[in-house]
Design a protein around this motif. Sequence first.
Motif, mmCIF file in Angstrom:
data_model
loop_
_atom_site.group_PDB
_atom_site.id
_atom_site.type_symbol
_atom_site.label_atom_id
_atom_site.label_comp_id
_atom_site.label_asym_id
_atom_site.label_seq_id
_atom_site.Cartn_x
_atom_site.Cartn_y
_atom_site.Cartn_z
ATOM 1 N N LYS C 2 -23.934 28.111 -24.727
ATOM 2 C CA LYS C 2 -23.979 29.311 -25.730
ATOM 3 C C LYS C 2 -22.468 29.765 -25.848
ATOM 4 O O LYS C 2 -21.820 29.600 -24.849
ATOM 5 N N PHE C 4 -19.702 33.251 -26.069
ATOM 6 C CA PHE C 4 -19.533 34.816 -26.287
ATOM 7 C C PHE C 4 -18.113 34.955 -26.495
ATOM 8 O O PHE C 4 -17.267 34.258 -25.943
ATOM 9 N N GLN C 6 -15.154 38.433 -27.568
ATOM 10 C CA GLN C 6 -15.091 39.729 -27.413
ATOM 11 C C GLN C 6 -13.511 40.342 -27.416
ATOM 12 O O GLN C 6 -12.794 39.619 -26.498
ATOM 13 N N CYS C 28 -17.069 42.751 -20.321
ATOM 14 C CA CYS C 28 -17.500 41.492 -20.959
ATOM 15 C C CYS C 28 -18.937 41.289 -20.121
ATOM 16 O O CYS C 28 -18.914 40.454 -19.400
ATOM 17 N N PHE C 30 -21.442 39.920 -20.897
ATOM 18 C CA PHE C 30 -22.096 38.433 -21.166
ATOM 19 C C PHE C 30 -21.807 37.382 -19.998
ATOM 20 O O PHE C 30 -22.513 36.485 -19.849
ATOM 21 N N GLU C 33 -24.390 36.409 -17.881
ATOM 22 C CA GLU C 33 -25.619 35.478 -18.458
ATOM 23 C C GLU C 33 -25.240 33.927 -17.991
ATOM 24 O O GLU C 33 -26.158 33.295 -18.673
ATOM 25 N N CYS C 39 -14.543 31.168 -18.739
ATOM 26 C CA CYS C 39 -14.132 32.084 -19.455
ATOM 27 C C CYS C 39 -12.507 31.872 -19.750
ATOM 28 O O CYS C 39 -11.783 31.709 -18.791
ATOM 29 N N TRP C 138 -18.155 30.450 -22.422
ATOM 30 C CA TRP C 138 -19.122 29.504 -22.847
ATOM 31 C C TRP C 138 -19.898 28.832 -21.658
ATOM 32 O O TRP C 138 -19.078 28.872 -20.563
#
Lengths: 140, 140, 140
Positions: C2, C4, C6, C28, C30, C33, C39, C138
Amino acid sequence: MKIFQQQVQISRKKRGFHLITSAILEACPFIKELKSGMCQVFIQHTSAALTINENADPTVREDFETYFSKAVPDNDPDYLHDYEGPDDMPAHLKASLLGSSVLIPIQQGAFALGTWQGIYLCEHRDKASARNLIVTAWGE
Amino acid sequence: MKIFQQQVQISRKKRGFHLITSAILEACPFIKELKSGMCQVFIQHTSAALTINENADPTVREDFETYFSKAVPDNDPDYLHDYEGPDDMPAHLKASLLGSSVLIPIQQGAFALGTWQGIYLCEHRDKASARNLIVTAWGE
Amino acid sequence: MKIFQQQVQISRKKRGFHLITSAILEACPFIKELKSGMCQVFIQHTSAALTINENADPTVREDFETYFSKAVPDNDPDYLHDYEGPDDMPAHLKASLLGSSVLIPIQQGAFALGTWQGIYLCEHRDKASARNLIVTAWGE
Protein backbone atom coordinates in the motif's frame (compact mmCIF):
# COMPACT_ATOMS: atom_id res chain seq x y z
CA MET A 1 4.05 -5.95 -6.18
CA LYS A 2 6.20 -7.38 -3.44
CA ILE A 3 8.96 -6.01 -1.22
CA PHE A 4 12.13 -7.55 0.22
CA GLN A 5 14.40 -6.14 2.89
CA GLN A 6 17.70 -7.30 4.26
CA GLN A 7 20.53 -6.03 6.44
CA VAL A 8 23.99 -6.36 4.91
CA GLN A 9 27.21 -5.78 6.81
CA ILE A 10 30.28 -4.57 4.94
CA SER A 11 33.53 -5.41 6.68
CA ARG A 12 35.80 -2.61 7.90
CA LYS A 13 37.42 -0.70 5.06
CA LYS A 14 40.24 1.79 4.97
CA ARG A 15 39.47 5.46 4.35
CA GLY A 16 38.59 5.85 0.68
CA PHE A 17 36.18 4.69 -1.97
CA HIS A 18 35.36 0.98 -2.41
CA LEU A 19 33.28 -0.94 -4.95
CA ILE A 20 30.54 -2.99 -3.28
CA THR A 21 28.20 -3.89 -6.16
CA SER A 22 29.08 -7.60 -6.06
CA ALA A 23 28.76 -7.77 -2.28
CA ILE A 24 25.22 -6.35 -2.50
CA LEU A 25 24.15 -8.72 -5.26
CA GLU A 26 25.54 -11.76 -3.43
CA ALA A 27 23.83 -10.84 -0.17
CA CYS A 28 20.47 -10.13 -1.82
CA PRO A 29 19.36 -13.01 -4.05
CA PHE A 30 15.79 -11.61 -4.06
CA ILE A 31 16.90 -9.02 -6.63
CA LYS A 32 16.79 -11.83 -9.20
CA GLU A 33 13.10 -12.37 -8.48
CA LEU A 34 12.03 -8.94 -9.76
CA LYS A 35 11.35 -8.41 -13.46
CA SER A 36 10.66 -4.72 -13.01
CA GLY A 37 11.50 -2.96 -9.78
CA MET A 38 13.70 -0.76 -7.66
CA CYS A 39 16.45 -1.37 -5.13
CA GLN A 40 17.62 1.03 -2.47
CA VAL A 41 20.87 0.59 -0.57
CA PHE A 42 20.92 2.69 2.61
CA ILE A 43 23.86 3.20 5.01
CA GLN A 44 23.03 3.56 8.71
CA HIS A 45 25.97 5.86 9.49
CA THR A 46 26.79 9.57 9.32
CA SER A 47 30.52 9.33 8.59
CA ALA A 48 30.32 7.14 5.50
CA ALA A 49 28.23 7.40 2.34
CA LEU A 50 27.12 5.62 -0.82
CA THR A 51 27.37 6.82 -4.40
CA ILE A 52 27.37 5.42 -7.95
CA ASN A 53 30.40 5.97 -10.15
CA GLU A 54 33.01 4.45 -12.43
CA ASN A 55 33.54 0.74 -11.81
CA ALA A 56 36.66 -0.07 -13.82
CA ASP A 57 39.72 2.09 -13.19
CA PRO A 58 41.00 2.16 -9.57
CA THR A 59 42.57 5.60 -10.14
CA VAL A 60 39.06 7.08 -10.27
CA ARG A 61 38.53 5.93 -6.69
CA GLU A 62 41.94 7.33 -5.68
CA ASP A 63 41.04 10.66 -7.26
CA PHE A 64 37.76 10.69 -5.33
CA GLU A 65 39.70 10.43 -2.07
CA THR A 66 42.13 13.16 -3.17
CA TYR A 67 39.36 15.51 -4.27
CA PHE A 68 37.14 15.11 -1.22
CA SER A 69 40.08 15.44 1.18
CA LYS A 70 40.91 18.78 -0.45
CA ALA A 71 37.32 20.01 -0.77
CA VAL A 72 36.47 19.12 2.85
CA PRO A 73 39.80 19.35 4.67
CA ASP A 74 40.65 17.65 7.93
CA ASN A 75 41.74 20.00 10.70
CA ASP A 76 39.87 23.10 9.50
CA PRO A 77 40.15 25.43 12.53
CA ASP A 78 36.55 26.54 11.90
CA TYR A 79 35.13 23.16 12.93
CA LEU A 80 33.54 23.18 16.40
CA HIS A 81 32.77 19.45 16.40
CA ASP A 82 35.97 17.41 16.75
CA TYR A 83 35.27 14.95 19.58
CA GLU A 84 36.49 12.03 17.53
CA GLY A 85 39.50 13.66 15.89
CA PRO A 86 40.35 15.76 12.84
CA ASP A 87 38.47 13.45 10.45
CA ASP A 88 35.21 13.60 12.46
CA MET A 89 33.46 16.69 11.10
CA PRO A 90 34.77 16.30 7.52
CA ALA A 91 33.35 12.77 7.53
CA HIS A 92 29.89 14.14 8.35
CA LEU A 93 30.11 16.81 5.64
CA LYS A 94 31.25 14.36 2.97
CA ALA A 95 28.45 11.99 3.99
CA SER A 96 25.87 14.65 3.14
CA LEU A 97 27.61 15.79 -0.06
CA LEU A 98 27.57 12.22 -1.36
CA GLY A 99 24.40 10.94 0.27
CA SER A 100 23.29 8.10 2.51
CA SER A 101 21.67 5.95 -0.15
CA VAL A 102 21.57 4.92 -3.78
CA LEU A 103 18.43 3.93 -5.66
CA ILE A 104 18.80 1.67 -8.69
CA PRO A 105 16.21 0.37 -11.16
CA ILE A 106 15.90 -3.40 -11.54
CA GLN A 107 15.18 -4.94 -14.95
CA GLN A 108 14.87 -8.70 -15.55
CA GLY A 109 16.33 -9.56 -12.17
CA ALA A 110 19.44 -7.40 -12.45
CA PHE A 111 20.53 -3.85 -11.65
CA ALA A 112 19.83 -1.63 -14.68
CA LEU A 113 23.19 0.09 -14.27
CA GLY A 114 25.14 1.54 -17.17
CA THR A 115 28.20 -0.37 -18.37
CA TRP A 116 30.58 1.69 -16.26
CA GLN A 117 28.48 2.15 -13.14
CA GLY A 118 29.17 0.54 -9.77
CA ILE A 119 28.17 1.22 -6.17
CA TYR A 120 30.84 2.86 -3.99
CA LEU A 121 31.03 2.65 -0.24
CA CYS A 122 32.62 5.99 0.69
CA GLU A 123 34.54 5.51 3.95
CA HIS A 124 35.46 8.86 5.50
CA ARG A 125 36.95 7.77 8.83
CA ASP A 126 40.66 7.02 9.31
CA LYS A 127 39.76 4.18 11.69
CA ALA A 128 36.43 2.83 10.67
CA SER A 129 34.33 -0.08 11.85
CA ALA A 130 32.21 -2.42 9.76
CA ARG A 131 29.25 -0.62 8.17
CA ASN A 132 25.59 -1.64 8.28
CA LEU A 133 23.48 -1.34 5.16
CA ILE A 134 19.75 -1.91 4.70
CA VAL A 135 18.88 -3.16 1.22
CA THR A 136 15.22 -2.88 0.16
CA ALA A 137 13.88 -4.03 -3.20
CA TRP A 138 10.31 -3.83 -4.51
CA GLY A 139 8.50 -4.48 -7.75
CA GLU A 140 6.95 -7.26 -9.81
CA MET B 1 -0.01 -0.93 -6.62
CA LYS B 2 1.49 -1.16 -10.07
CA ILE B 3 4.86 -0.31 -11.58
CA PHE B 4 5.90 1.07 -14.96
CA GLN B 5 9.38 1.27 -16.43
CA GLN B 6 10.70 2.84 -19.58
CA GLN B 7 14.00 3.76 -21.18
CA VAL B 8 14.24 7.37 -22.39
CA GLN B 9 17.05 8.70 -24.54
CA ILE B 10 18.00 12.37 -24.28
CA SER B 11 19.75 13.68 -27.37
CA ARG B 12 23.31 14.95 -27.13
CA LYS B 13 23.59 18.18 -25.15
CA LYS B 14 26.41 20.67 -24.76
CA ARG B 15 28.29 20.83 -21.45
CA GLY B 16 26.03 22.50 -18.90
CA PHE B 17 22.67 22.19 -17.22
CA HIS B 18 19.51 21.47 -19.22
CA LEU B 19 15.82 21.28 -18.28
CA ILE B 20 14.30 17.92 -19.21
CA THR B 21 11.03 17.84 -17.24
CA SER B 22 8.84 18.08 -20.36
CA ALA B 23 10.86 15.43 -22.20
CA ILE B 24 10.31 12.98 -19.32
CA LEU B 25 6.60 13.67 -19.09
CA GLU B 26 6.12 13.28 -22.84
CA ALA B 27 8.02 10.00 -22.96
CA CYS B 28 6.20 8.52 -19.94
CA PRO B 29 2.43 8.79 -20.33
CA PHE B 30 1.99 6.18 -17.56
CA ILE B 31 2.69 8.91 -14.99
CA LYS B 32 -0.86 10.17 -15.66
CA GLU B 33 -2.25 6.81 -14.54
CA LEU B 34 -1.06 7.15 -10.94
CA LYS B 35 -3.16 9.01 -8.40
CA SER B 36 -0.60 8.56 -5.64
CA GLY B 37 2.89 7.35 -6.43
CA MET B 38 6.57 7.94 -7.03
CA CYS B 39 8.75 8.39 -10.09
CA GLN B 40 12.47 7.84 -10.29
CA VAL B 41 14.58 9.11 -13.18
CA PHE B 42 17.97 7.35 -13.29
CA ILE B 43 20.91 8.16 -15.60
CA GLN B 44 23.05 5.22 -16.76
CA HIS B 45 26.28 7.22 -16.99
CA THR B 46 29.09 8.34 -14.69
CA SER B 47 29.98 11.65 -16.35
CA ALA B 48 26.52 13.22 -16.27
CA ALA B 49 23.99 13.63 -13.47
CA LEU B 50 20.42 14.58 -12.61
CA THR B 51 19.21 17.16 -10.11
CA ILE B 52 16.13 19.25 -9.33
CA ASN B 53 16.40 23.02 -9.36
CA GLU B 54 15.02 26.33 -10.61
CA ASN B 55 13.01 25.96 -13.81
CA ALA B 56 12.49 29.56 -14.95
CA ASP B 57 15.59 31.73 -15.25
CA PRO B 58 18.29 30.44 -17.64
CA THR B 59 20.97 32.33 -15.72
CA VAL B 60 20.55 29.88 -12.84
CA ARG B 61 21.68 27.09 -15.17
CA GLU B 62 24.59 29.23 -16.38
CA ASP B 63 25.62 29.87 -12.79
CA PHE B 64 25.48 26.13 -12.09
CA GLU B 65 28.03 25.54 -14.85
CA THR B 66 30.23 28.39 -13.59
CA TYR B 67 30.11 27.17 -10.00
CA PHE B 68 30.78 23.51 -10.69
CA SER B 69 33.62 24.30 -13.11
CA LYS B 70 35.30 26.29 -10.34
CA ALA B 71 34.54 23.85 -7.52
CA VAL B 72 35.74 20.84 -9.52
CA PRO B 73 38.31 22.29 -11.93
CA ASP B 74 39.40 20.70 -15.19
CA ASN B 75 43.13 20.03 -15.41
CA ASP B 76 43.82 19.66 -11.70
CA PRO B 77 47.36 18.20 -11.70
CA ASP B 78 46.34 15.93 -8.80
CA TYR B 79 44.03 13.85 -11.01
CA LEU B 80 45.49 10.44 -11.91
CA HIS B 81 42.57 9.46 -14.17
CA ASP B 82 42.64 11.51 -17.39
CA TYR B 83 42.32 8.96 -20.22
CA GLU B 84 39.55 10.89 -21.87
CA GLY B 85 40.90 14.39 -21.39
CA PRO B 86 40.90 17.19 -18.82
CA ASP B 87 37.11 17.01 -18.33
CA ASP B 88 37.13 13.25 -17.59
CA MET B 89 37.77 13.07 -13.85
CA PRO B 90 35.89 16.30 -12.99
CA ALA B 91 32.87 14.85 -14.80
CA HIS B 92 32.94 11.79 -12.51
CA LEU B 93 33.26 13.94 -9.38
CA LYS B 94 30.42 16.26 -10.35
CA ALA B 95 28.27 13.22 -11.16
CA SER B 96 28.58 12.04 -7.54
CA LEU B 97 28.17 15.50 -6.03
CA LEU B 98 24.88 15.94 -7.89
CA GLY B 99 23.69 12.34 -8.02
CA SER B 100 22.62 9.78 -10.58
CA SER B 101 18.89 9.99 -9.99
CA VAL B 102 15.97 12.12 -8.86
CA LEU B 103 12.91 10.78 -7.07
CA ILE B 104 9.68 12.74 -7.34
CA PRO B 105 6.26 12.18 -5.74
CA ILE B 106 3.28 11.80 -8.08
CA GLN B 107 -0.11 13.24 -7.11
CA GLN B 108 -3.21 13.00 -9.31
CA GLY B 109 -1.22 11.89 -12.35
CA ALA B 110 1.36 14.69 -12.21
CA PHE B 111 4.74 15.38 -10.65
CA ALA B 112 4.22 16.97 -7.22
CA LEU B 113 6.98 19.49 -7.88
CA GLY B 114 7.04 22.96 -6.37
CA THR B 115 6.21 25.87 -8.66
CA TRP B 116 9.85 26.59 -9.44
CA GLN B 117 11.20 23.04 -9.62
CA GLY B 118 12.36 21.29 -12.77
CA ILE B 119 14.58 18.33 -13.60
CA TYR B 120 18.08 19.17 -14.84
CA LEU B 121 20.25 16.92 -16.96
CA CYS B 122 23.77 17.91 -15.84
CA GLU B 123 26.14 17.28 -18.75
CA HIS B 124 29.77 17.35 -17.61
CA ARG B 125 31.59 16.29 -20.78
CA ASP B 126 32.81 18.77 -23.41
CA LYS B 127 31.91 16.29 -26.15
CA ALA B 128 29.01 14.23 -24.92
CA SER B 129 26.86 11.59 -26.55
CA ALA B 130 23.14 11.02 -26.11
CA ARG B 131 22.28 9.92 -22.57
CA ASN B 132 20.18 6.94 -21.51
CA LEU B 133 17.70 7.33 -18.69
CA ILE B 134 15.53 4.69 -17.00
CA VAL B 135 12.24 6.07 -15.72
CA THR B 136 10.36 3.97 -13.17
CA ALA B 137 7.01 4.93 -11.64
CA TRP B 138 4.95 3.03 -9.08
CA GLY B 139 1.85 3.62 -7.02
CA GLU B 140 -1.93 3.42 -7.20
CA MET C 1 1.62 -3.30 -0.82
CA LYS C 2 0.00 0.00 0.00
CA ILE C 3 1.03 3.64 -0.33
CA PHE C 4 0.39 6.72 1.81
CA GLN C 5 1.04 10.33 0.94
CA GLN C 6 0.77 13.51 2.96
CA GLN C 7 1.78 17.14 2.77
CA VAL C 8 3.67 18.43 5.80
CA GLN C 9 4.42 22.09 6.41
CA ILE C 10 7.52 23.03 8.40
CA SER C 11 7.29 26.46 9.99
CA ARG C 12 9.75 29.18 9.00
CA LYS C 13 13.28 28.47 10.17
CA LYS C 14 16.36 30.63 10.34
CA ARG C 15 19.19 30.01 7.87
CA GLY C 16 20.99 26.85 8.91
CA PHE C 17 20.44 23.16 9.52
CA HIS C 18 17.50 21.90 11.58
CA LEU C 19 16.46 18.46 12.82
CA ILE C 20 12.94 17.54 11.66
CA THR C 21 12.77 13.76 12.27
CA SER C 22 10.22 14.07 15.08
CA ALA C 23 8.07 16.52 13.11
CA ILE C 24 7.86 14.04 10.22
CA LEU C 25 6.99 11.10 12.45
CA GLU C 26 4.30 13.05 14.28
CA ALA C 27 2.69 14.27 11.06
CA CYS C 28 2.74 10.83 9.43
CA PRO C 29 1.19 8.18 11.70
CA PHE C 30 0.85 5.83 8.69
CA ILE C 31 4.57 5.03 8.99
CA LYS C 32 3.64 2.85 12.00
CA GLU C 33 1.40 0.74 9.76
CA LEU C 34 4.26 -0.58 7.60
CA LYS C 35 6.25 -3.62 8.70
CA SER C 36 8.57 -3.42 5.73
CA GLY C 37 8.66 -0.37 3.52
CA MET C 38 10.18 2.90 2.39
CA CYS C 39 9.53 6.56 3.16
CA GLN C 40 10.51 9.50 1.00
CA VAL C 41 10.51 13.06 2.28
CA PHE C 42 10.55 15.57 -0.61
CA ILE C 43 10.92 19.37 -0.36
CA GLN C 44 9.02 21.46 -2.93
CA HIS C 45 11.56 24.30 -3.01
CA THR C 46 14.83 25.12 -4.76
CA SER C 47 16.50 27.17 -2.03
CA ALA C 48 16.28 24.62 0.77
CA ALA C 49 17.22 20.94 0.93
CA LEU C 50 17.00 17.75 2.95
CA THR C 51 19.80 15.50 4.14
CA ILE C 52 20.49 12.85 6.78
CA ASN C 53 23.22 13.46 9.34
CA GLU C 54 24.23 13.51 13.00
CA ASN C 55 21.26 13.95 15.34
CA ALA C 56 22.90 14.62 18.71
CA ASP C 57 25.45 17.41 18.85
CA PRO C 58 24.21 20.88 17.78
CA THR C 59 27.75 21.92 16.82
CA VAL C 60 27.57 19.53 13.86
CA ARG C 61 24.70 21.59 12.48
CA GLU C 62 26.62 24.81 13.13
CA ASP C 63 29.63 23.40 11.30
CA PHE C 64 27.37 22.48 8.36
CA GLU C 65 26.31 26.14 8.05
CA THR C 66 29.93 27.32 8.34
CA TYR C 67 31.18 24.84 5.74
CA PHE C 68 28.47 25.43 3.16
CA SER C 69 28.70 29.21 3.50
CA LYS C 70 32.40 28.95 2.71
CA ALA C 71 32.09 26.35 -0.06
CA VAL C 72 29.26 28.24 -1.79
CA PRO C 73 29.86 31.87 -0.87
CA ASP C 74 27.25 34.62 -0.92
CA ASN C 75 28.12 37.57 -3.13
CA ASP C 76 30.35 35.73 -5.60
CA PRO C 77 30.73 38.30 -8.40
CA ASP C 78 30.47 35.45 -10.94
CA TYR C 79 26.79 34.86 -10.16
CA LEU C 80 24.45 36.21 -12.85
CA HIS C 81 21.27 35.29 -10.97
CA ASP C 82 20.81 37.56 -7.94
CA TYR C 83 17.22 38.84 -8.19
CA GLU C 84 16.48 37.95 -4.61
CA GLY C 85 19.74 39.03 -3.02
CA PRO C 86 23.23 37.69 -2.32
CA ASP C 87 21.90 34.44 -0.80
CA ASP C 88 19.71 33.63 -3.85
CA MET C 89 22.08 31.74 -6.15
CA PRO C 90 24.10 30.08 -3.35
CA ALA C 91 20.80 28.74 -1.98
CA HIS C 92 20.07 27.06 -5.32
CA LEU C 93 23.56 25.55 -5.52
CA LYS C 94 23.46 24.20 -1.96
CA ALA C 95 20.02 22.74 -2.65
CA SER C 96 21.46 20.59 -5.45
CA LEU C 97 24.63 19.66 -3.53
CA LEU C 98 22.52 18.35 -0.65
CA GLY C 99 19.46 17.15 -2.55
CA SER C 100 15.72 17.69 -2.55
CA SER C 101 14.74 14.46 -0.83
CA VAL C 102 15.74 11.71 1.57
CA LEU C 103 14.65 8.09 1.27
CA ILE C 104 14.58 5.97 4.42
CA PRO C 105 13.78 2.27 4.93
CA ILE C 106 10.94 1.41 7.30
CA GLN C 107 11.19 -1.66 9.54
CA GLN C 108 8.47 -2.68 12.02
CA GLY C 109 6.68 0.65 11.77
CA ALA C 110 9.73 2.84 12.38
CA PHE C 111 12.49 4.53 10.40
CA ALA C 112 15.44 2.11 10.08
CA LEU C 113 17.90 4.91 10.80
CA GLY C 114 21.24 4.36 12.49
CA THR C 115 21.59 5.44 16.11
CA TRP C 116 23.06 8.81 15.17
CA GLN C 117 21.01 9.61 12.08
CA GLY C 118 18.37 12.32 11.83
CA ILE C 119 16.69 14.24 9.02
CA TYR C 120 17.93 17.81 8.49
CA LEU C 121 15.96 20.61 6.87
CA CYS C 122 18.70 22.70 5.25
CA GLU C 123 17.48 26.31 5.08
CA HIS C 124 19.64 28.39 2.75
CA ARG C 125 17.73 31.68 2.67
CA ASP C 126 18.38 34.52 5.11
CA LYS C 127 14.67 35.31 5.19
CA ALA C 128 12.81 32.10 4.55
CA SER C 129 9.14 31.20 4.57
CA ALA C 130 7.53 28.00 5.79
CA ARG C 131 8.53 25.00 3.69
CA ASN C 132 6.25 22.42 2.10
CA LEU C 133 7.22 18.77 2.20
CA ILE C 134 5.52 15.77 0.58
CA VAL C 135 5.94 12.56 2.57
CA THR C 136 5.25 9.30 0.74
CA ALA C 137 5.50 5.85 2.34
CA TRP C 138 4.88 2.47 0.74
CA GLY C 139 5.29 -1.17 1.70
CA GLU C 140 3.55 -3.98 3.52
